[in-house]
Design an enzyme around this catalytic site. Structure first.
Site, PDB file in Angstrom:
ATOM      1  CG  ASN A 226      -1.700   1.250   1.427  1.00  0.00           C
ATOM      2  OD1 ASN A 226      -1.794   2.056   0.507  1.00  0.00           O
ATOM      3  ND2 ASN A 226      -2.287   1.420   2.609  1.00  0.00           N
TER       4      ASN A 226
ATOM      5  CE  LYS B 213      -0.262   3.459   4.689  1.00  0.00           C
ATOM      6  NZ  LYS B 213      -0.171   3.609   6.131  1.00  0.00           N
TER       7      LYS B 213
ATOM      8  CG  HIS C  62      -5.891   2.227   5.245  1.00  0.00           C
ATOM      9  ND1 HIS C  62      -5.450   3.208   6.108  1.00  0.00           N
ATOM     10  CD2 HIS C  62      -4.880   1.344   5.125  1.00  0.00           C
ATOM     11  CE1 HIS C  62      -4.215   2.916   6.483  1.00  0.00           C
ATOM     12  NE2 HIS C  62      -3.845   1.798   5.902  1.00  0.00           N
TER      13      HIS C  62
ATOM     14  CD  GLU D 134      -2.953   5.836   6.588  1.00  0.00           C
ATOM     15  OE1 GLU D 134      -2.959   5.781   5.344  1.00  0.00           O
ATOM     16  OE2 GLU D 134      -2.032   5.351   7.289  1.00  0.00           O
TER      17      GLU D 134
ATOM     18  CD  GLU E 163      -3.584  -2.096   7.545  1.00  0.00           C
ATOM     19  OE1 GLU E 163      -2.477  -2.375   7.095  1.00  0.00           O
ATOM     20  OE2 GLU E 163      -4.197  -1.061   7.245  1.00  0.00           O
TER      21      GLU E 163
ATOM     22  N   GLY F 225       2.260   2.821  10.725  1.00  0.00           N
ATOM     23  CA  GLY F 225       3.230   3.892  10.507  1.00  0.00           C
ATOM     24  C   GLY F 225       3.914   4.365  11.776  1.00  0.00           C
TER      25      GLY F 225
ATOM     26  CB  SER G 180       4.953  -1.068  12.243  1.00  0.00           C
ATOM     27  OG  SER G 180       4.593   0.299  12.370  1.00  0.00           O
TER      28      SER G 180
ATOM     29  N   GLY H 190       4.716   1.564   4.738  1.00  0.00           N
ATOM     30  CA  GLY H 190       6.043   2.177   4.581  1.00  0.00           C
ATOM     31  C   GLY H 190       7.077   1.255   3.964  1.00  0.00           C
TER      32      GLY H 190
HETATM   33  P1  PGA Z   1       2.618   0.673   7.709  1.00  0.00           P
HETATM   34  O1  PGA Z   1       1.166   0.826   7.062  1.00  0.00           O
HETATM   35  O2  PGA Z   1       3.169  -0.645   7.210  1.00  0.00           O
HETATM   36  O3  PGA Z   1       3.390   1.852   7.210  1.00  0.00           O
HETATM   37  O4  PGA Z   1       2.442   0.671   9.192  1.00  0.00           O
HETATM   38  C1  PGA Z   1       0.337  -0.284   6.866  1.00  0.00           C
HETATM   39  C2  PGA Z   1      -0.950   0.190   6.259  1.00  0.00           C
HETATM   40  O5  PGA Z   1      -1.435   1.255   6.666  1.00  0.00           O
HETATM   41  O6  PGA Z   1      -1.517  -0.460   5.349  1.00  0.00           O
END
Ligand code: PGA
Length: 261
Positions: A10, A12, A99, A101, A171, A177, A217, A239
């Site tokens: 992903n 983003k 998601h 976010e 998640e 993140g 993460s 990330g």
């Molecule tokens: P992250 O994000 O691996 O940066 O923690 C995962 C996600 O939001 O899909």
């Protein structure tokens, strides 16, 4: 019989066009020599969809095309939106929905998430439905209740046939993140719980066949221990999917875990 794993990147809202092209090419080249069982899905920003679908459509491509969001509406006067039928017409196969976010910054409720899933399913795309609790809920021990409510408001509204074409990503919001990952035991506990909820509504076979992923993460160092958990069918990677070498190591971890399971 064990299932192969799935790793979804992903991206983003990151990368210029040239950087995106470079990342895709590097990933593709790095995977060329692998006999991969793991399925790899790349979800770039929508404006780069064609970059990914072009690569994904190559005969020897090692990955599938996905996106990060879709409109809850059919085609029409919805300025700025992208419909599920547009995704289908671009040969996008997967799309992330719900998601955290999007829930947090764009007010996406479970009702909207369900509408988006139905749009995708109507167009034969695979929704990857995200769920997860915030830190406060985890600390107060309400994490399972929160996830249960999200699942009941979304997956439980699908037909069994639609559920069979849907994936789930757990998640925990506090792990996204932040560099703070759920422990393998925490991930396993929640994914087993989610599977039991699916089983209760849709039966054992559908529950077993449903892909349930962990995200938050996840990186090259912790992927193997998480993916080795019996209910973890793979990962949704943010990330760490932006760096080709890190992402490849995560795919390698999924391969290893898939063979060992
Ligand atoms: P992250 O994000 O691996 O940066 O923690 C995962 C996600 O939001 O899909």
């Amino acid at each position: 019989m064990s299932k192969s794993k799935i790793v979804i990147g992903n991206w983003k809202m990151n990368k210029s066009f040239d950087e995106a092209e470079d990342l895709i090419t590097t990933i593709e080249e790095s995977l060329a020599d692998y006999q991969l069982e793991t399925e790899v899905v790349l979800c770039p920003p929508a404006i780069y969809a064609e970059l990914v679908t072009d690569h994904a459509s190559l005969e020897d491509s090692r990955f599938y095309a996905g996106l990060q969001n879709v409109s809850e509406y059919d085609n029409g006067a919805y300025t700025g939106e992208v419909s599920a039928s547009m995704l289908a017409s671009m040969d996008v196969d997967f799309c992330i929905v719900g998601h955290s976010e999007r829930r947090k910054y764009f007010g996406e409720t479970d009702t909207v998430v369900l509408k988006k899933m139905r749009q995708l399913l109507d167009q034969q795309l695979i929704p990857v439905m995200c769920c997860g609790e915030i830190l406060e809920d985890r600390k107060s021990g309400r994490h399972q209740d929160v996830v249960k409510a999200q699942i009941e408001a979304t997956l439980y509204e699908l037909t069994p046939e639609q559920m069979e074409r849907t994936m789930v990503a757990y998640e925990p919001v506090w792990a996204i993140g932040t560099g703070e990952t759920a422990t393998p035991a925490q991930a396993q506990e929640m994914l087993a719980f989610i599977r039991s909820l699916i089983e209760k509504k849709f039966g054992t076979e559908v529950a077993y066949n449903t892909y349930i992923l962990y995200g938050g993460s996840c990186n090259a160092a912790n992927a193997l221990s998480i993916f080795s958990q019996p209910d973890v069918d793979g990962g949704l990677i943010g990330g760490a999917s932006l760096k080709a070498d890190e992402f490849i190591k995560i795919i390698e971890a999924a391969e290893t875990a898939g063979k060992d399971n």
